[in-house]
Write a protein that holds these residues in place. Structure first.
Motif, short mmCIF file in Angstrom:
data_model
loop_
_atom_site.label_atom_id
_atom_site.label_comp_id
_atom_site.label_asym_id
_atom_site.label_seq_id
_atom_site.Cartn_x
_atom_site.Cartn_y
_atom_site.Cartn_z
N ASP A 111 0.81 -1.22 0.00
CA ASP A 111 0.00 0.00 0.00
C ASP A 111 0.84 1.27 0.00
OD1 ASP A 111 -2.28 -1.60 0.16
OD2 ASP A 111 -2.24 -1.61 2.36
N VAL A 112 2.15 1.13 0.16
CA VAL A 112 3.02 2.32 0.18
C VAL A 112 3.02 2.96 -1.20
CG1 VAL A 112 5.38 3.14 0.47
CG2 VAL A 112 4.48 1.38 2.00
N PRO A 113 2.67 4.22 -1.31
CA PRO A 113 2.65 4.86 -2.63
C PRO A 113 4.07 5.01 -3.20
CG PRO A 113 2.30 6.49 -0.91
CD PRO A 113 2.28 5.16 -0.23
N THR A 114 4.17 4.94 -4.50
CA THR A 114 5.47 5.16 -5.13
C THR A 114 5.83 6.64 -5.04
OG1 THR A 114 4.39 5.44 -7.27
CG2 THR A 114 5.19 3.24 -6.73
N PRO A 115 7.11 6.97 -5.00
CA PRO A 115 7.50 8.39 -4.97
C PRO A 115 6.91 9.14 -6.17
CG PRO A 115 9.37 6.98 -4.50
CD PRO A 115 8.27 6.06 -4.95
N ASN A 116 6.41 10.33 -5.92
CA ASN A 116 5.74 11.10 -6.96
C ASN A 116 6.06 12.58 -6.78
OD1 ASN A 116 4.08 12.21 -8.90
ND2 ASN A 116 2.18 11.76 -7.81
N VAL A 117 6.97 13.10 -7.61
CA VAL A 117 7.33 14.52 -7.49
C VAL A 117 6.16 15.42 -7.82
CG1 VAL A 117 9.78 14.08 -7.96
CG2 VAL A 117 8.23 14.58 -9.87
N GLY A 118 5.16 14.87 -8.55
CA GLY A 118 3.99 15.67 -8.86
C GLY A 118 3.10 15.95 -7.66
N SER A 119 3.32 15.19 -6.57
CA SER A 119 2.53 15.40 -5.36
C SER A 119 3.14 16.47 -4.47
CB SER A 119 2.40 14.09 -4.59
OG SER A 119 3.67 13.66 -4.11
N VAL A 120 4.28 17.00 -4.86
CA VAL A 120 4.99 18.02 -4.07
C VAL A 120 4.59 19.41 -4.56
CG1 VAL A 120 7.26 18.94 -3.46
CG2 VAL A 120 6.93 16.47 -3.67
N THR A 121 4.35 20.31 -3.62
CA THR A 121 4.05 21.70 -3.96
C THR A 121 5.32 22.53 -3.76
OG1 THR A 121 1.77 21.45 -3.23
CG2 THR A 121 2.61 23.70 -3.44
N ASP A 152 9.22 29.29 -6.38
CA ASP A 152 10.49 30.01 -6.28
C ASP A 152 10.30 31.41 -6.85
OD1 ASP A 152 13.33 29.95 -5.59
OD2 ASP A 152 13.67 30.19 -7.73
N ASN A 153 11.18 32.30 -6.47
CA ASN A 153 11.12 33.67 -6.99
C ASN A 153 11.49 33.74 -8.46
OD1 ASN A 153 13.76 32.97 -5.85
ND2 ASN A 153 14.41 34.99 -6.53
N CYS A 154 12.18 32.72 -8.97
CA CYS A 154 12.55 32.67 -10.39
C CYS A 154 12.01 31.39 -11.02
CB CYS A 154 14.07 32.69 -10.55
SG CYS A 154 14.86 34.25 -10.11
N PRO A 155 11.71 31.41 -12.31
CA PRO A 155 11.28 30.18 -12.99
C PRO A 155 12.46 29.22 -13.15
CG PRO A 155 11.54 31.97 -14.57
CD PRO A 155 11.74 32.58 -13.21
N GLY A 156 12.12 27.97 -13.44
CA GLY A 156 13.16 27.00 -13.76
C GLY A 156 13.56 26.09 -12.63
N PHE A 157 12.74 25.99 -11.55
CA PHE A 157 13.11 25.09 -10.46
C PHE A 157 12.71 23.65 -10.82
CE2 PHE A 157 8.87 26.72 -9.42
CZ PHE A 157 8.15 25.55 -9.18
N VAL A 158 13.37 22.69 -10.16
CA VAL A 158 13.16 21.26 -10.43
C VAL A 158 12.94 20.54 -9.11
CG1 VAL A 158 14.16 19.15 -11.38
CG2 VAL A 158 14.59 21.33 -12.51
N VAL A 159 11.93 19.66 -9.06
CA VAL A 159 11.65 18.85 -7.88
C VAL A 159 12.19 17.44 -8.12
CG1 VAL A 159 9.88 17.92 -6.34
CG2 VAL A 159 9.60 20.20 -7.35
N THR A 160 12.95 16.89 -7.15
CA THR A 160 13.51 15.55 -7.28
C THR A 160 13.21 14.73 -6.03
OG1 THR A 160 15.64 16.35 -6.44
CG2 THR A 160 15.37 16.24 -8.84
N PHE A 161 13.14 13.41 -6.21
CA PHE A 161 13.00 12.47 -5.10
C PHE A 161 14.39 12.09 -4.64
CE2 PHE A 161 12.96 7.77 -4.26
CZ PHE A 161 12.48 7.85 -2.96
#
Length: 245
Positions: free
Chosen positions: A119-129, A132-141
């Motif tokens: 039942d443990v969900p797989t990592p999902n960077v889309g679930s992270v909010t 940043d003050n500038c565009p171009g940031f990246v979310v990683t697991f």
């Protein structure tokens, strides 16, 4: 002869001279992808020169005046200032560098409790909010760390996500996932039997028992054990009841 005098006004013009400020290095304004920068070049010349500027690099633009008070983007902008009058022109150049020193913001998914490893969900960077003050940031697991494990279906996962902006500033958050199996397995015993003699009582046979668990194989194997026989209602050697557990 009669003498005469003449009065004349001589105007001496001067070629423009311009001295730019030293290179400028500043941090961004909080919440903005740059900042307004002011500076004061020294400009002389007769007649008063016409001044123009040109920006190239992180910020682009041109116009009348020296450009002071403009908004400069994150990065390095080359500033060229030109002073021109009827005698000629002079040019100076310097740089304005704006550094992004502001960390992004990040919010992880809510902490959750599940029963089984499956039942443990797989990592999902889309679930992270993130923002940043500038565009171009990246979310990683960044990974999962397991602690407090007492069996295959009871442990804690600390899941880490990171957001990194275009300037290398980053911040992390953690989501806690608790795996805690509280559901008992399901077991089915062999059907009741009646025999005529004590010698006909079937021996213990675990193979006749079926069992399953809500966590399946990920929760580990289901172990079936014989817990014992209890005799009751006995009136003679060949009349009694066995409750087999």
């Amino acid at each position: 002869c009669v003498g005469a005098s003449i009065t004349a006004t001589v105007t001496v013009n001067a070629i423009p001279t311009i001295v730019c400020p030293a290179n400028i290095n500043l941090s961004n304004t909080v919440g903005q992808c740059g900042r307004i920068v002011t500076y004061t070049p020294t400009i002389t010349g007769i007649p008063v020169p016409v001044v123009t500027y040109t920006f190239t690099g992180a910020t682009t633009g041109s116009g009348n005046g020296d450009g002071s008070g403009s908004f400069f983007n994150i990065g390095t902008t080359n500033v060229e200032i030109i002073a021109t009058n009827s005698c000629g022109a002079d040019t100076c150049t310097f740089t304005v560098t704006i550094n992004d020193t502001e960390n992004p913001t990040i919010t992880c998914p809510a902490n959750i409790t599940v029963e089984c490893p499956g039942d443990v969900p797989t990592p999902n960077v889309g679930s992270v909010t993130a923002s940043d003050n500038c565009p171009g940031f990246v979310v990683t697991f960044r990974g999962d760390v397991i602690t407090n494990q007492t069996c295959l279906s009871r442990y804690t996962i600390t899941r880490t996500y990171r957001v990194t902006d275009a300037s290398g500033n980053f911040v992390e958050c953690q989501q806690t996932i608790i795996v805690n199996d509280q559901t008992a397995p399901v077991i089915t015993c062999p059907a009741p039997v009646t025999v005529s003699c004590a010698a006909a009582v079937p021996p213990v046979n675990i193979a006749l028992v079926t069992a399953s668990d809500n966590c399946g194989s990920l929760g580990g194997p289901v172990t079936i054990t014989w817990q014992g026989d209890v005799i009751s209602a006995q009136t003679c050697a060949n009349r009694y009841t066995i409750t087999r557990t």
